[in-house]
Design a protein around this motif. Structure first.
Motif, mmCIF file in Angstrom:
data_model
loop_
_atom_site.group_PDB
_atom_site.id
_atom_site.type_symbol
_atom_site.label_atom_id
_atom_site.label_comp_id
_atom_site.label_asym_id
_atom_site.label_seq_id
_atom_site.Cartn_x
_atom_site.Cartn_y
_atom_site.Cartn_z
ATOM 1 N N THR A 1 40.389 56.823 61.993
ATOM 2 C CA THR A 1 40.724 57.571 63.200
ATOM 3 C C THR A 1 41.312 58.899 62.734
ATOM 4 O O THR A 1 41.575 59.068 61.538
ATOM 5 N N PRO A 2 41.549 59.867 63.620
ATOM 6 C CA PRO A 2 42.147 61.125 63.165
ATOM 7 C C PRO A 2 43.493 60.955 62.483
ATOM 8 O O PRO A 2 43.930 61.834 61.736
ATOM 9 N N ARG A 3 44.167 59.818 62.679
ATOM 10 C CA ARG A 3 45.508 59.615 62.098
ATOM 11 C C ARG A 3 45.542 58.485 61.068
ATOM 12 O O ARG A 3 46.600 58.118 60.593
ATOM 13 N N TRP A 4 44.383 57.931 60.737
ATOM 14 C CA TRP A 4 44.345 56.778 59.835
ATOM 15 C C TRP A 4 43.221 56.969 58.827
ATOM 16 O O TRP A 4 42.055 57.123 59.197
ATOM 17 N N ASN A 5 43.587 56.991 57.537
ATOM 18 C CA ASN A 5 42.617 57.169 56.464
ATOM 19 C C ASN A 5 42.697 55.989 55.507
ATOM 20 O O ASN A 5 43.774 55.417 55.300
ATOM 21 N N ALA A 6 41.577 55.642 54.896
ATOM 22 C CA ALA A 6 41.547 54.576 53.894
ATOM 23 C C ALA A 6 40.563 54.952 52.804
ATOM 24 O O ALA A 6 39.610 55.716 53.038
ATOM 25 N N GLY A 7 40.782 54.420 51.612
ATOM 26 C CA GLY A 7 39.891 54.737 50.507
ATOM 27 C C GLY A 7 40.002 53.726 49.389
ATOM 28 O O GLY A 7 40.873 52.847 49.382
ATOM 29 N N VAL A 8 39.105 53.867 48.411
ATOM 30 C CA VAL A 8 39.071 52.975 47.259
ATOM 31 C C VAL A 8 38.561 53.760 46.056
ATOM 32 O O VAL A 8 37.784 54.708 46.208
ATOM 33 N N ALA A 9 39.022 53.399 44.868
ATOM 34 C CA ALA A 9 38.562 54.029 43.623
ATOM 35 C C ALA A 9 38.376 52.950 42.574
ATOM 36 O O ALA A 9 39.110 51.944 42.549
ATOM 37 N N TYR A 10 37.399 53.183 41.690
ATOM 38 C CA TYR A 10 37.085 52.240 40.622
ATOM 39 C C TYR A 10 36.900 53.023 39.329
ATOM 40 O O TYR A 10 36.181 54.019 39.303
ATOM 41 N N GLN A 11 37.568 52.588 38.259
ATOM 42 C CA GLN A 11 37.553 53.313 36.982
ATOM 43 C C GLN A 11 37.145 52.382 35.846
ATOM 44 O O GLN A 11 37.567 51.223 35.790
ATOM 45 N N ILE A 12 36.321 52.910 34.931
ATOM 46 C CA ILE A 12 35.924 52.194 33.720
ATOM 47 C C ILE A 12 36.207 53.087 32.515
ATOM 48 O O ILE A 12 35.888 54.277 32.543
ATOM 49 N N ILE A 13 36.796 52.528 31.465
ATOM 50 C CA ILE A 13 36.952 53.207 30.181
ATOM 51 C C ILE A 13 36.416 52.268 29.113
ATOM 52 O O ILE A 13 36.755 51.081 29.084
#
Length: 624
Positions: free
Chosen positions: A150-162
């Protein structure tokens, strides 16, 4: 691993590109509306301190080629000669965390920090792919996706490999991998319609596995045989798993003048050291370890540390002041599991032991501001034991700070059980006093300078000694020095320098190079009618000679040694970087001086640094 990464890359590219043709919003001039200008980020600490700063995401190509900037901490580190390996800061850092703590931190820079997660505010879904590949198996990958629900609610995800391939030691295995690291973060931010309430939450996880060699044997230290060299350990490994749940919520009771806040963290760190074939000399003594405490021919040592922390307090700010007061409750537990032999039937079993601590802290901060002047005081006190206090004064480009930290030893420094080490210590608290002065500002239109001088007085310093066992230094120690950052520009030519001087003549158990140099000379400019912004240059890094700490994989600690001097060696990289719309790319020839000035160099005693390697990397951003 490479095929899996390529599959993930093309999958994410497909997901990001496929909807692009249908969902891009354009104006009457057919100009795309979504861009870095519409994808913003913020940090929870800024909101807590009354600065709702929505910043543009970083699209800069500066330092993209630099290995230090591939991880979560960009400081100068000593490591084991390859990407992703156990590391410790080279320069002196005053301690920060007080109270109970595990004390195993060599993989910190590869893990997402739950207190420094960047949250987003996006008008359209935002994704980026970050991929680095080196000629000798160095590999880093990160995929991030965030969107406003929504305009006031954000979500996200990140994935990292080394991941990385071994540079030293003969391998009888089909695969040459030295490490495999995977990290995840999931995050969300919500702000109420009346803007009185903010909620930040994230989950972070790290699974880091490293093959342990123990370094090359001393007789081959100057031969630089790399993969043909003989190493101490053949079948040893370390695995670290971390998970953390973090929550912060802030409520404006009386606008910015009075806010209530509460944060919650529950985290777990598990460390496993295994050696399936302990090597011994002809007389039965172990080849690498100082001793073996059981008749076993293999080692399986495990620790599991859990910590739950609640912080509740009040804060407020206006144009002239900022204040914060809080109470913190920390509950921690450490479990040991060590493979051993049962006395009644000589079968293998695990010895288990645990200890728990509950601690209460109070703390706060007060800042007074007027124009370019600032005066602040901060402190945190663990009831009846540890504390840290500090004061800062700033006037224009000048800043001074004085601080004191009194803290108890870490849990690992106090007690450990295992197949190779076992100790119980009753150390006194150590004290670190630090005085620091800084000038930071422009000199004319072409130069920027940051000069910092520091003096550190350390009492009852706790360290790991020559036998890799913790000890407490009875006498006082002093560490002082200066750090200079300088950037000068001549048109499109830039010259950046970092120089650090550290004097440890009065600190015999703290090992730091007297001088550390890091210089970068590059051309930066726009090409092809500003369609491409690029850099081309050379970077040289070198510390002066010093007795660097050795590494003990069993305890994950760097410790003193007096037999091996790290010699000066100019690690020289030549690089090209480019910014092409939403794509950043770099090409680098790392350590081009290999075999020219010397056959190689060491980053840690008996761990050679990387040879010449061609490396390329991309960061591809999608705003739709």
């Amino acid at each position: 691993m490479k095929s899996k990464l390529l599959a993930v890359i093309w999958l994410l590219v497909g997901l990001a590109v496929a909807p692009q043709a249908q969902s891009q919003i354009v104006d009457d001039t057919t100009k795309v509306l979504y861009s870095p200008r519409t994808t913003l980020q913020l940090f929870e600490n800024d909101v807590l301190e009354g600065r709702y700063l929505l910043q543009r995401i970083d699209t800069s190509i500066n330092n993209m080629h630099n290995e230090r900037y591939w991880y979560q901490d960009t400081a100068h580190y000593q490591h084991l000669g390859n990407v992703g390996t156990a590391s410790k800061p080279i320069l002196f850092r005053a301690p920060n965390k007080i109270g109970a703590r595990l004390g195993k931190n060599v993989f910190d820079r590869f893990a997402y920090d739950p207190h420094r997660v960047n949250y987003y505010d996006t008008r359209s879904p935002y994704s980026h792919i970050y991929y680095i590949q080196g000629q000798r198996g160095e590999q880093i990958f990160e995929a991030t996706h965030a969107r406003n629900i929504t305009p006031r609610w954000n979500a996200g995800v990140a994935y990292q490999i080394i991941s990385g391939n071994r540079q030293i030691g003969v391998s009888n295995l089909r695969r040459d991998g030295i490490l495999s690291s995977q990290a995840v973060k999931a995050f969300t931010h919500y702000r109420s319609e009346n803007e009185k309430y903010d909620l930040f939450a994230n989950f972070t996880h790290l699974n880091h596995e490293q093959i342990e060699f123990g370094g090359i044997i001393p007789g081959e230290a100057n031969r630089f045989l790399f993969q043909q060299a003989l190493t101490y350990l053949d079948q040893a490994s370390t695995q670290e798993l971390r998970s953390n749940y973090h929550l912060m919520h802030i409520y404006k009771l009386a606008g910015e003048d009075l806010k209530l806040f509460h944060s919650f963290d529950w985290g777990r760190q598990r460390d496993i050291f295994q050696d399936d074939a302990i090597s011994r000399q002809s007389n039965g003594e172990p080849v690498f370890y100082p001793k073996v405490l059981t008749p076993l021919t293999r080692t399986d040592d495990r620790t599991a540390y859990r910590e739950m922390e609640n912080i509740a307090g009040v804060t407020g700010n206006n144009k002239l002041s900022f204040y914060k007061a809080y109470a913190k409750f920390r509950n921690s537990k450490l479990d040991y599991r060590v493979l051993s032999i049962a006395q009644h039937d000589s079968s293998e079993r695990y010895n288990e032991s645990n200890e728990s601590l509950s601690q209460l802290f109070v703390g706060g901060e007060l800042r007074l501001m007027y124009g370019q002047a600032l005066l602040s005081f901060d402190g945190e006190f663990q009831m009846t034991n540890d504390y840290k206090v500090g004061a800062t004064a700033k006037l224009g480009p000048l800043q001074g700070r004085v601080s004191r930290v009194l803290r108890s030893p870490s849990l690992i420094e106090q007690r450990i059980i295992g197949n190779h080490f076992e100790w119980t210590n009753d150390f006194n608290n150590s004290v670190t006093d630090r005085l620091e002065a800084t000038f930071a500002g422009k000199l004319g239109a072409r130069q920027f300078v940051r000069l910092t001088g520091h003096f550190n007085h350390i009492k009852r310093h706790i360290y790991f000694g020559l036998n890799a066992v913790p000890a407490q230094y009875a006498d006082n120690q002093q560490v002082f020095g200066a750090e200079l950052q300088h950037h000068i520009r001549f048109g499109k030519v830039h010259f950046e320098n970092f120089v650090a001087y550290t004097n440890t003549s009065e600190a015999p158990v703290i090992r730091i190079p007297e001088w550390l140099f890091d210089s970068k000379l590059y051309f930066e400019g726009a090409l092809f009618r500003n369609a491409l912004i690029g850099q081309f240059g050379v970077q040289v890094y070198s510390p002066t000679a010093y007795m660097a700490d050795a590494y003990m994989p069993v305890t994950q600690q760097f410790h003193l040694q007096n037999d091996f001097t790290i010699q000066p060696y100019p690690v020289t990289d030549v690089f090209i970087t480019a910014d092409i719309k939403n794509l950043n790319v770099f090409l680098k020839m790392a350590n081009i001086a290999s075999d020219l000035t010397a056959p190689g160099y060491f980053s840690t005693p008996y761990y050679p640094g990387m040879r010449t390697s061609f490396v390329f990397g991309i960061k591809w951003m999608f705003f739709d």
